[in-house]
Write an enzyme that holds these catalytic residues in place. Structure first.
Site, mmCIF file in Angstrom:
data_model
loop_
_atom_site.group_PDB
_atom_site.id
_atom_site.type_symbol
_atom_site.label_atom_id
_atom_site.label_comp_id
_atom_site.label_asym_id
_atom_site.label_seq_id
_atom_site.Cartn_x
_atom_site.Cartn_y
_atom_site.Cartn_z
ATOM 1 N N GLU A 100 -19.022 -9.257 -56.470
ATOM 2 C CA GLU A 100 -18.927 -10.489 -55.266
ATOM 3 C C GLU A 100 -20.028 -10.104 -54.344
ATOM 4 O OE1 GLU A 100 -17.281 -13.247 -55.577
ATOM 5 O OE2 GLU A 100 -16.347 -12.382 -57.454
ATOM 6 N N SER A 186 -34.404 1.630 -66.418
ATOM 7 C CA SER A 186 -34.353 0.279 -67.069
ATOM 8 C C SER A 186 -34.643 0.107 -68.454
ATOM 9 C CB SER A 186 -34.951 -0.658 -66.133
ATOM 10 O OG SER A 186 -34.460 -0.705 -64.952
ATOM 11 N N HIS A 315 -23.173 -9.761 -69.137
ATOM 12 C CA HIS A 315 -23.901 -8.436 -69.350
ATOM 13 C C HIS A 315 -24.429 -7.911 -68.072
ATOM 14 C CE1 HIS A 315 -27.213 -5.905 -70.926
ATOM 15 N NE2 HIS A 315 -27.935 -6.508 -69.927
ATOM 16 N N SER A 316 -25.089 -9.051 -67.035
ATOM 17 C CA SER A 316 -25.173 -8.500 -65.662
ATOM 18 C C SER A 316 -25.143 -9.808 -64.849
ATOM 19 C CB SER A 316 -26.634 -8.007 -65.630
ATOM 20 O OG SER A 316 -27.583 -9.146 -65.981
#
Length: 424
Positions: A100, A186, A315-316
């Site tokens: 959030e 990453s 996923h993100s």
């Protein structure tokens, strides 16, 4: 334990399974090729992958939290089972608040762990504290189980002055030397060959440790995964490959990722002892990881665990999963087969947890997360000059010049930058 016997069978060099032996062949007529153990065949026949029986999914509990076979129950003490449950629910609470916060523009990026909490915590509980962990980007529960403070999770996602990485990594790229958790990077699957190299070094040092390398089924399609599997097997490294097969590689379902029987089916081809487990069953994950870890250290050989689970969240925060899957599909896994609810039912059956304790814990855990969240928001950003640190043991002249140029630039044009948000 009966379902783990496959892990205890070791293929000896030159051994041919009984069902493949040809009784008509004399020893001299059998294949002598050094690259495989097999029998001759006189009929032209290709192996059909779709007619082979699928690898079974090992489980301990059913969806109602009932242990199916008492001999498979790990018999964990009440305190440890409660730690499993509290870690999973605390991770879930942290996910909701940080997700959030990204939607509100407070942080730049986030990845939730919804639905996969059992794979994190079940495996983490089976490891020794000194075991080296290489994560992908959805293993926050492993680090949380090892005692990583909420404040540092928040600091990393905010990139503030308390962040051990000094604000130089994007959110959810955690790392902790003290807890033997290698900093996440990453690029997909790069940790796999790195983990194998670390395991080989541990073997050379004759240390009683294992390396555990986490990745998703999508990362298993990268070339680094195949190279890592092969090196681990040929060098006989004490490593446990832990694949979270959550159904989707970003927006790509497994049906479009591979045609074989998942990831565990690849293990035998590389010489890896392999098993497939129910990733929503924290005890099944614990049992498989504990046995694989024990044997990896005792016998110096690699193992592959494929934990079948489901990614309930996007996923993100850069992804909208409603574009490629239905709400009904997500709701099924969220309501009918969730690792947290399954363990909650188990606790209820044992009389170790009730609704009053549940409500009290939910309230206190949310308070802990919010306090860490508010603290992270108050922290300033790291000073800009840290851009140049931690690259070399001794800073070379060219970096010194760049740092001095930045300093002069900020002294001249500082009013155009939000320097009030950075640590002096």
């Amino acid at each position: 334990m009966a379902a783990l016997r496959a892990l205890r069978w070791r293929r000896l060099p030159g051994l041919v399974p009984r069902r493949l032996r040809s009784t008509a062949e004399s020893p001299e007529e059998r294949p002598q090729f050094p690259g495989a153990s097999a029998a001759f065949a006189e009929r032209l026949e290709f192996i059909q992958p779709n007619v082979l029986a699928g690898i079974p999914v090992y489980r301990v509990m059913d969806r109602q939290g009932q242990v199916l076979r008492p001999s498979e129950d790990p018999q964990l003490p009440k305190e440890q089972v409660l730690k499993l449950y509290k870690t999973m629910t605390l991770l879930n609470t942290m996910d909701r608040i940080l997700y959030e916060s990204q939607r509100q523009g407070r942080i730049s990026f986030y990845m939730t762990n919804y639905g996969e909490e059992g794979t994190h915590v079940g495996s983490a509980a089976a490891l020794e504290a000194s075991d080296l962990v290489f994560g992908q980007y959805r293993e926050a529960g492993v680090l949380l189980y090892r005692g990583y403070p909420l404040e540092l999770f928040m600091a990393q996602c905010y990139g503030n002055a308390s962040d051990p990485g000094k604000g130089r990594q994007m959110p959810v790229h955690y790392g902790c030397r003290q807890r033997h958790f290698v900093t996440i990077s990453s690029p997909l699957a790069t940790q796999i060959p790195q983990a194998v190299g670390a395991a080989y070094a541990i073997k050379r040092a004759d240390a009683s440790r294992a390396v555990v390398c986490y990745f998703g089924e999508g990362a298993a399609s990268e070339g680094d995964a195949h190279a890592g599997f092969n090196f681990a097997a040929t060098l006989e490294c004490p490593i446990v490959f832990f694949c979270r097969n959550n159904g989707y590689a970003i927006s790509t379902p497994t049906s479009e990722q591979y045609r074989g029987d998942g990831i565990a089916a690849r293990g035998p081809g590389y010489g890896l002892l392999s098993i497939r487990v129910d990733g929503n069953d924290v005890f099944a994950v614990y049992n498989a990881t504990r046995e694989a870890r024990r044997r990896a250290v005792a016998e110096n050989q690699p193992f592959l665990i494929e934990a079948m689970t489901y990614r309930i969240g996007h996923h993100s925060t850069s992804d909208d999963s409603s574009a490629y899957r239905s709400v009904d599909e997500v709701n099924y896994w969220d309501k009918q087969d969730h690792p947290i609810s399954r363990l909650r039912l188990y606790l209820g059956r044992r009389g170790w947890w009730d609704e009053q304790q549940e409500q009290a814990w939910r309230k206190s855990s949310r308070k802990m997360v919010l306090e860490a969240f508010e603290q992270a928001e108050r922290e300033p950003k790291p000073p800009p000059h840290l851009l140049f640190s931690d690259v070399y043991l001794e800073m070379p002249p060219r970096l010194q010049r760049q740092r001095e140029e930045l300093q002069r630039h900020l002294e001249t044009y500082g009013e155009h930058y939000p320097l009030q948000h950075f640590q002096k």
